[in-house]
Design a protein around this motif. Structure first.
Motif, PDB file in Angstrom:
ATOM      1  N   ARG A   1      77.267  86.019  11.779  1.00 13.66           N
ATOM      2  CA  ARG A   1      78.326  86.926  11.303  1.00 13.66           C
ATOM      3  C   ARG A   1      79.689  86.469  11.838  1.00 13.66           C
ATOM      4  N   THR A   2      79.751  86.155  13.113  1.00 15.84           N
ATOM      5  CA  THR A   2      80.999  85.706  13.733  1.00 15.84           C
ATOM      6  C   THR A   2      81.468  84.389  13.117  1.00 15.84           C
TER       7      THR A   2
ATOM      8  N   LYS B   1      82.889  80.269   2.108  1.00 19.47           N
ATOM      9  CA  LYS B   1      83.852  81.362   2.161  1.00 19.47           C
ATOM     10  C   LYS B   1      84.663  81.379   0.877  1.00 19.47           C
TER      11      LYS B   1
ATOM     12  N   ASP C   1      82.826  85.018   9.609  1.00 22.95           N
ATOM     13  CA  ASP C   1      84.122  85.700   9.652  1.00 22.95           C
ATOM     14  C   ASP C   1      85.243  84.745  10.036  1.00 22.95           C
ATOM     15  N   ARG C   2      84.938  83.719  10.810  1.00 18.54           N
ATOM     16  CA  ARG C   2      85.957  82.766  11.263  1.00 18.54           C
ATOM     17  C   ARG C   2      86.249  81.669  10.234  1.00 18.54           C
TER      18      ARG C   2
ATOM     19  N   HIS D   1      80.644  89.207   4.108  1.00 21.18           N
ATOM     20  CA  HIS D   1      81.573  88.369   4.868  1.00 21.18           C
ATOM     21  C   HIS D   1      82.388  87.471   3.946  1.00 21.18           C
TER      22      HIS D   1
END
Length: 86
Positions: free
Chosen positions: A11-12, A66, A15-16, A51
């Motif tokens: 998840r982190t 992304k 998100d980055r 995300h």
């Protein structure tokens, strides 16, 4: 890839990611995190969407890309099509 990869770490990392960036995880991590049954792909896709990503299975890996969360519409990642022979 990373035997200790957790959903929180994934998840982190998602998100980055910047727009258009791709994160690859191994099939082993994918199966451990999401399962190997018929609902695993749907769970991974839903997780990715939360995300602002799309998930695409590859050979030996799963890719998360992304999308541009600020743009109208969404970016789709399409698997390569093998060249056609004549």
């Amino acid at each position: 890839m990373n035997e200790s990869l957790t959903l929180a770490e994934l998840r982190t990392r998602l998100d980055r990611l910047g727009n258009g960036a791709v994160l690859r995880i191994s099939d082993r991590d994918y199966e451990r995190l999401f399962g190997i049954n018929e609902v695993a792909a749907a769970k991974a896709a839903q997780f990715a969407r939360k995300h602002h990503c799309v998930s695409v299975p590859g050979e030996g890996s799963v890719y998360f890309r992304k999308s541009n969360s600020g743009a109208y519409g969404s970016v789709e990642l399409v698997q390569d099509v093998p060249p056609m022979s004549r």
